[in-house]
Design an enzyme around this catalytic site. Structure first.
Site, PDB file in Angstrom:
ATOM      1  N   ASP A  46      30.282  62.330  43.979  1.00  0.00           N
ATOM      2  CA  ASP A  46      30.756  63.408  43.072  1.00  0.00           C
ATOM      3  C   ASP A  46      31.755  62.687  42.143  1.00  0.00           C
ATOM      4  OD1 ASP A  46      31.680  66.199  42.257  1.00  0.00           O
ATOM      5  OD2 ASP A  46      30.552  66.544  44.033  1.00  0.00           O
TER       6      ASP A  46
ATOM      7  N   HIS B  28      28.863  66.273  37.838  1.00  0.00           N
ATOM      8  CA  HIS B  28      29.648  65.812  38.802  1.00  0.00           C
ATOM      9  C   HIS B  28      29.617  64.358  38.968  1.00  0.00           C
ATOM     10  CE1 HIS B  28      30.930  69.555  40.908  1.00  0.00           C
ATOM     11  NE2 HIS B  28      29.868  70.125  40.530  1.00  0.00           N
TER      12      HIS B  28
ATOM     13  N   GLU C 297      26.733  73.107  38.281  1.00  0.00           N
ATOM     14  CA  GLU C 297      27.731  73.104  37.414  1.00  0.00           C
ATOM     15  C   GLU C 297      27.675  71.872  36.624  1.00  0.00           C
ATOM     16  OE1 GLU C 297      30.850  74.822  40.891  1.00  0.00           O
ATOM     17  OE2 GLU C 297      30.398  72.725  41.125  1.00  0.00           O
TER      18      GLU C 297
HETATM   19  C1  ACM Z   1      28.389  73.958  44.740  1.00  0.00           C
HETATM   20  O1  ACM Z   1      28.930  74.560  45.596  1.00  0.00           O
HETATM   21  N1  ACM Z   1      28.736  73.439  43.581  1.00  0.00           N
HETATM   22  C2  ACM Z   1      26.669  73.561  45.140  1.00  0.00           C
END
Ligand code: ACM
Ligand code: ZN
Length: 508
Positions: free
Chosen positions: A181, A241, A305
């Site tokens: 991440d 991410h 995201e």
């Molecule tokens: C997530 O909670 N961004 C998958």
């Protein structure tokens, strides 16, 4: 008194005295059960027990006073984890068609033993009485998952093993390992050594901010999980991410950087540049090593995201969009996903993606994980995709347990109580029988921004994972909240003695 609630349970009079005079009897028709026998041996040889049971192989009659592991012939292949456990005053028999079934039966037996030890004030118990009982059991879902984010905070191998022990105790069979991440890259990749040299270190030097798993560590975890019949599914979150990747390889960004491994939470705007062919060289080369390391048929590639701000301003990304005749930047993420899936196909693997990918066009044959509620999962299942339900309304164990101001957890989300987890239904009524079959199961997600140590992780997952285990294992008709509370109460003394458990275990 087992969690998750078995299909049938018949208690009877008396108990079996499990002590050093007992043996584990492994039916001698091959060597597969031997490993199951070793697993059983390990459970009772370790604290709080001091009952190292010998393993005996037998061909005809089982030895006296034994825990017998019997493999039954199977007339159909897909027999899953079905098993029986019979405890009588003379002996214990666990029978199943395969090692996974035997292992689940062992886990029921172990729970029955742990309930008895909860009230004994000793860490070296040499005899334990298991109440006589007959259990037949099989799971409702084939995907019963727990996720763990090791990027926001890093947890060493021993913590991961403790996590897997908890998964095993409640018959979870999937460990979704969120390895990368913005805040840290946690897995050794030989072809891209800077991922861990740079991407695994946070500058602030706070506890658990830095660290990574070597390939040896990962193999050790996979072996440990395998003995417990838990599949380890790695997640490499792409193309968003990825700030930790860009800290190591800024040339894979749209702007060129520089970047640091992020020390803040939230959604980060700098993501992989999809216009740059080197991005694809990186991703495919890295995935080759991931596929070599992990045995699961599944590799989770994130997809959640991913802001498009940088792509909008990047000449290379815009050129890619024009060349590929992509309508907008969402199409660009779709293009990226398609190329990833093509590579996974070469590697003979199936992709798992967060639900944003449904809007990009999820390639057929891949799995969608529904997290922003259930609707994306419902739509995907209707379209014929396989789905794992993990809605943040019920399955986000980083959210608080209650509204109590002293409660730990994410501040921006509504709490999720034990009862709410228990009431989670992975197959919404709106799905017809055909679409319902596409729901593989469900899982809880454990994002660790606010969990700097494993004790905190435990306090967030316990006892909510117990409730989730029943949702995912037991038939919906066998779910009964007051009865669950009683069974949970029976295990509470042991859980509290050995783990950090949220206080809601005593009532809400
Ligand atoms: C997530 O909670 N961004 C998958
Ligand atoms: Zn770009």
């Amino acid at each position: 008194m087992i969690i998750p609630n078995p299909s049938t349970t018949k208690p009877s009079a008396g108990s079996f005295a499990l002590n050093r005079e007992c043996v584990i009897g492994v039916m001698d028709d091959g060597n597969a059960e031997a490993r199951v026998g070793e697993y059983l041996h390990g459970l009772f040889a370790q604290s709080p027990f001091e009952i190292p049971l010998d393993i005996t192989h037998f061909a005809g009659d089982a030895p006296n006073r034994s825990i017998r592991l019997l493999k039954k012939p199977s007339d159909h292949a897909d027999i899953g984890e079905q098993h029986e456990l019979a405890v009588t005053t003379d002996g214990i028999t666990i029978s199943a068609h395969n090692d996974a079934g035997l292992t689940r039966g062992i886990q029921s037996l172990y729970q029955l033993a742990l309930q008895q030890v909860g009230l004994i004030d000793s860490t070296s118990i040499k005899e334990i009485r298991i109440p006589a009982i007959q259990v037949t059991d099989k799971p409702r879902f084939g995907w019963r998952g727990m996720h763990l984010d090791v990027s926001r905070h890093f947890f060493p191998v021993n913590d991961i093993k403790r996590y897997l022990d908890l998964l095993a105790l409640f018959k979870f069979n999937v460990f979704h390992w969120h390895l990368t991440d913005d805040q840290g890259w946690r897995v050794q990749i030989d072809a891209f050594a800077k991922l861990t040299e740079i991407g695994a270190k946070r500058a602030d030097n706070k506890p658990s901010g830095s660290g990574f798993y070597t390939k040896k560590d990962i193999r050790e975890v996979i072996e440990y999980a395998k003995l417990r019949h838990i599949e380890v599914i790695p997640e490499i979150d792409l193309p968003g991410h990825t700030q930790a990747v860009l800290a190591a390889y800024p040339e894979l960004s749209c702007t060129g950087g520089p970047f640091d491994v992020s020390q803040t939470s939230g959604i980060h705007k700098d993501v992989l540049c999809v216009g740059n062919e080197d991005t694809f060289k990186f991703v495919t080369g890295m995935l080759d090593e991931i596929a070599e390391l992990f045995e699961s048929q599944y590799i989770h590639l994130g997809g959640d995201e991913c802001p498009t701000d940088r792509w909008k301003e990047c000449k290379k990304c815009q050129k890619r969009m024009a060349d590929e005749k992509l309508k907008d930047e969402t199409g660009l993420q779709g293009y990226f996903t398609t190329r990833m899936v093509q590579h996974l196909e070469k590697l003979n693997r199936v992709g798992v993606f967060w639900d944003e990918v449904l809007e990009l066009g999820l390639p057929a044959g891949n799995v969608l994980m529904s997290w922003r509620g259930m609707d994306h999962g419902i739509n995907a299942a209707k379209q014929g995709h396989r789905v794992v339900m993990s809605p943040h309304s019920h399955c986000y164990f980083d959210f608080k347990h209650s509204k109590d101001p002293s409660d730990h957890g994410a501040t921006w989300a509504d709490p999720i109580s034990l009862k709410e987890v228990y009431d989670f239904e992975p197959i919404p009524a709106i799905l017809d029988a055909k679409a319902a079959k596409n729901v593989l199961g469900g899982q809880a997600n454990v994002w660790t921004e606010r969990m700097p140590d494993f004790a905190t992780v435990e306090s967030m997952i316990l006892p909510r994972m117990c409730a989730l285990s029943e949702v995912l294992w037991s038939d919906a008709k066998d779910r009964n909240w007051p009865d669950f509370r009683k069974r949970l109460a029976a295990l509470t003394p042991w859980l509290e003695k050995n783990h950090n458990v949220h206080k809601c275990i005593h009532g809400d």
